[in-house]
Write a protein that holds these residues in place. Sequence first.
Motif, PDB file in Angstrom:
ATOM      1  N   ASN A 111     -12.355   9.343 -28.908  1.00  0.00           N
ATOM      2  CA  ASN A 111     -11.461   9.589 -27.658  1.00  0.00           C
ATOM      3  C   ASN A 111     -11.449  10.840 -26.614  1.00  0.00           C
ATOM      4  N   GLU A 112     -12.691  11.477 -26.895  1.00  0.00           N
ATOM      5  CA  GLU A 112     -13.306  12.465 -26.076  1.00  0.00           C
ATOM      6  C   GLU A 112     -14.196  11.472 -24.851  1.00  0.00           C
ATOM      7  N   PRO A 113     -13.808  12.052 -24.083  1.00  0.00           N
ATOM      8  CA  PRO A 113     -14.910  12.478 -22.881  1.00  0.00           C
ATOM      9  C   PRO A 113     -16.403  12.739 -22.973  1.00  0.00           C
ATOM     10  N   ASP A 114     -16.252  14.597 -23.048  1.00  0.00           N
ATOM     11  CA  ASP A 114     -16.492  15.273 -23.166  1.00  0.00           C
ATOM     12  C   ASP A 114     -17.786  15.653 -24.633  1.00  0.00           C
ATOM     13  N   ILE A 115     -16.630  15.843 -25.298  1.00  0.00           N
ATOM     14  CA  ILE A 115     -17.167  15.140 -26.903  1.00  0.00           C
ATOM     15  C   ILE A 115     -17.905  14.943 -27.641  1.00  0.00           C
ATOM     16  N   ASP A 116     -17.456  14.024 -27.838  1.00  0.00           N
ATOM     17  CA  ASP A 116     -17.916  12.137 -28.150  1.00  0.00           C
ATOM     18  C   ASP A 116     -18.584  10.934 -27.069  1.00  0.00           C
ATOM     19  N   ALA A 117     -18.663  10.534 -26.308  1.00  0.00           N
ATOM     20  CA  ALA A 117     -19.339   9.958 -24.928  1.00  0.00           C
ATOM     21  C   ALA A 117     -20.431  10.613 -24.616  1.00  0.00           C
ATOM     22  N   ALA A 118     -19.721  12.203 -23.664  1.00  0.00           N
ATOM     23  CA  ALA A 118     -21.264  12.793 -23.252  1.00  0.00           C
ATOM     24  C   ALA A 118     -21.800  13.454 -23.875  1.00  0.00           C
ATOM     25  N   GLY A 119     -21.264  13.957 -24.800  1.00  0.00           N
ATOM     26  CA  GLY A 119     -22.328  13.908 -25.367  1.00  0.00           C
ATOM     27  C   GLY A 119     -23.267  13.742 -26.832  1.00  0.00           C
ATOM     28  N   ALA A 120     -22.648  11.974 -27.060  1.00  0.00           N
ATOM     29  CA  ALA A 120     -23.515  11.217 -27.271  1.00  0.00           C
ATOM     30  C   ALA A 120     -24.266  10.781 -26.359  1.00  0.00           C
ATOM     31  N   VAL A 121     -24.709  10.240 -24.816  1.00  0.00           N
ATOM     32  CA  VAL A 121     -25.498  10.177 -24.186  1.00  0.00           C
ATOM     33  C   VAL A 121     -26.244  11.257 -24.064  1.00  0.00           C
ATOM     34  N   ALA A 122     -26.148  11.901 -23.722  1.00  0.00           N
ATOM     35  CA  ALA A 122     -27.102  13.917 -23.738  1.00  0.00           C
ATOM     36  C   ALA A 122     -27.717  13.270 -25.263  1.00  0.00           C
ATOM     37  N   ALA A 123     -27.363  12.965 -26.106  1.00  0.00           N
ATOM     38  CA  ALA A 123     -28.026  13.069 -27.571  1.00  0.00           C
ATOM     39  C   ALA A 123     -29.021  12.160 -27.390  1.00  0.00           C
ATOM     40  N   GLY A 124     -28.662  11.093 -26.240  1.00  0.00           N
ATOM     41  CA  GLY A 124     -29.842   9.665 -26.629  1.00  0.00           C
ATOM     42  C   GLY A 124     -29.190   8.137 -26.759  1.00  0.00           C
ATOM     43  N   LEU A 125     -28.336   8.281 -27.951  1.00  0.00           N
ATOM     44  CA  LEU A 125     -27.158   7.441 -27.994  1.00  0.00           C
ATOM     45  C   LEU A 125     -26.685   6.306 -26.592  1.00  0.00           C
ATOM     46  N   THR A 126     -25.467   5.677 -27.019  1.00  0.00           N
ATOM     47  CA  THR A 126     -24.799   5.121 -25.808  1.00  0.00           C
ATOM     48  C   THR A 126     -23.566   5.688 -26.425  1.00  0.00           C
ATOM     49  N   GLY A 127     -23.010   6.458 -25.277  1.00  0.00           N
ATOM     50  CA  GLY A 127     -21.564   6.686 -25.764  1.00  0.00           C
ATOM     51  C   GLY A 127     -20.410   5.779 -24.746  1.00  0.00           C
ATOM     52  N   ILE A 128     -19.566   5.756 -25.630  1.00  0.00           N
ATOM     53  CA  ILE A 128     -18.308   5.087 -25.414  1.00  0.00           C
ATOM     54  C   ILE A 128     -16.811   5.666 -25.024  1.00  0.00           C
ATOM     55  N   TRP A 129     -16.527   5.740 -24.479  1.00  0.00           N
ATOM     56  CA  TRP A 129     -15.548   6.706 -24.628  1.00  0.00           C
ATOM     57  C   TRP A 129     -14.023   5.635 -24.069  1.00  0.00           C
ATOM     58  N   LEU A 130     -13.416   5.795 -25.850  1.00  0.00           N
ATOM     59  CA  LEU A 130     -12.088   5.111 -26.046  1.00  0.00           C
ATOM     60  C   LEU A 130     -10.985   5.389 -25.109  1.00  0.00           C
ATOM     61  N   ASP A 131     -10.371   5.709 -23.837  1.00  0.00           N
ATOM     62  CA  ASP A 131      -9.061   6.129 -23.782  1.00  0.00           C
ATOM     63  C   ASP A 131      -8.422   5.316 -23.960  1.00  0.00           C
ATOM     64  N   ARG A 132      -7.656   5.572 -24.991  1.00  0.00           N
ATOM     65  CA  ARG A 132      -6.011   5.042 -25.084  1.00  0.00           C
ATOM     66  C   ARG A 132      -4.731   4.807 -23.627  1.00  0.00           C
ATOM     67  N   ASP A 133      -5.498   6.347 -23.614  1.00  0.00           N
ATOM     68  CA  ASP A 133      -4.047   6.547 -22.757  1.00  0.00           C
ATOM     69  C   ASP A 133      -3.903   6.206 -21.154  1.00  0.00           C
ATOM     70  N   GLY A 134      -4.747   5.511 -21.311  1.00  0.00           N
ATOM     71  CA  GLY A 134      -5.740   4.828 -19.605  1.00  0.00           C
ATOM     72  C   GLY A 134      -5.564   6.522 -18.366  1.00  0.00           C
ATOM     73  N   ARG A 135      -6.553   7.395 -19.303  1.00  0.00           N
ATOM     74  CA  ARG A 135      -6.336   8.435 -18.117  1.00  0.00           C
ATOM     75  C   ARG A 135      -7.640   7.942 -17.100  1.00  0.00           C
ATOM     76  N   GLY A 136      -8.273   7.456 -17.478  1.00  0.00           N
ATOM     77  CA  GLY A 136      -9.718   7.856 -16.091  1.00  0.00           C
ATOM     78  C   GLY A 136     -10.137   9.101 -15.525  1.00  0.00           C
ATOM     79  N   GLY A 137     -10.436   8.662 -14.796  1.00  0.00           N
ATOM     80  CA  GLY A 137     -11.677   9.504 -13.911  1.00  0.00           C
ATOM     81  C   GLY A 137     -13.044  10.179 -14.497  1.00  0.00           C
ATOM     82  N   ARG A 138     -13.688   9.281 -15.115  1.00  0.00           N
ATOM     83  CA  ARG A 138     -14.868   9.833 -15.093  1.00  0.00           C
ATOM     84  C   ARG A 138     -15.879   8.949 -15.066  1.00  0.00           C
ATOM     85  N   PRO A 139     -16.225   8.469 -13.675  1.00  0.00           N
ATOM     86  CA  PRO A 139     -17.600   7.813 -13.587  1.00  0.00           C
ATOM     87  C   PRO A 139     -18.713   8.213 -14.311  1.00  0.00           C
ATOM     88  N   GLY A 140     -19.674   7.109 -14.407  1.00  0.00           N
ATOM     89  CA  GLY A 140     -20.747   6.965 -14.864  1.00  0.00           C
ATOM     90  C   GLY A 140     -20.426   6.962 -16.886  1.00  0.00           C
TER      91      GLY A 140
END
Length: 239
Positions: free
Chosen positions: A183-212
């Motif tokens: 559920n966290e764009p930086d700690i979860d999704a972006a962190g996973a991408v940087a580690a070589g995984l596929t990161g998926i942000w679960l944006d339950r609140d519809g915050r958006g605004g994170r292209p890429g």
Amino acid sequence: MAIRAVLWDIDDTIFDYSGADRTGMRAHLEREGFPEGYASLERALDAWKAITDVQWARFAAGEVDFQGQRRERVREFLGRWLSDGEADAWFGRHAAHYEAAWALFPDVLPVLDRLAGSFRHAVLSNSSIHNQDRKLRTLGVRDRFEAVVCAVEIGVSKPDAAAFHAACEALALDPCEVAYVGNEPDIDAAGAVAAGLTGIWLDRDGRGGRPGLARITGLDELPGLLAGDTRFGAPDTFR
């Protein structure tokens, strides 16, 4: 290389931590007594969340241990000094109300059922195995996950790549074979991408605004996303 496993965050991803914490603290304060310095119960609940976020970040950064962050949350919230024993007792009384409110999000069991035959599953959490294993068992889903990997035991927290790699090692898979959902764009999704995984942000609140970042607003979207393009070549379509 195709995705073979889904790695999950727990709190506010599959488990409604924020809802349970707020419900539990409301019940706790109604029994315990309203602390001085807050204009209303809702203001007090907002303050508890803000304090929790700060202290949890300190814990993730290694500035305080797990029990220490709990004690500091209580002291800051009440605005007075308490001994470790007093802080532990106050938090323990809150925890009883909090645990009574534990619940999965409604979309969790349906998506786990839909993905069961196609992907392996495990957990990576910035908490402790004691807390998270017991939580998953209480919620009735521990047997859905091959492994539960937690920061306290491995000595490193998300978004550090070593945390994600430890979970991949528990599955005996390469990072490129694993998708991480959190559920966290930086700690979860972006962190996973940087580690070589596929990161998926679960944006339950519809915050958006994170292209890429690959983004979903509910877990019902996850099976179609994985089936359509496991490498997420056009993540902006999921904003």
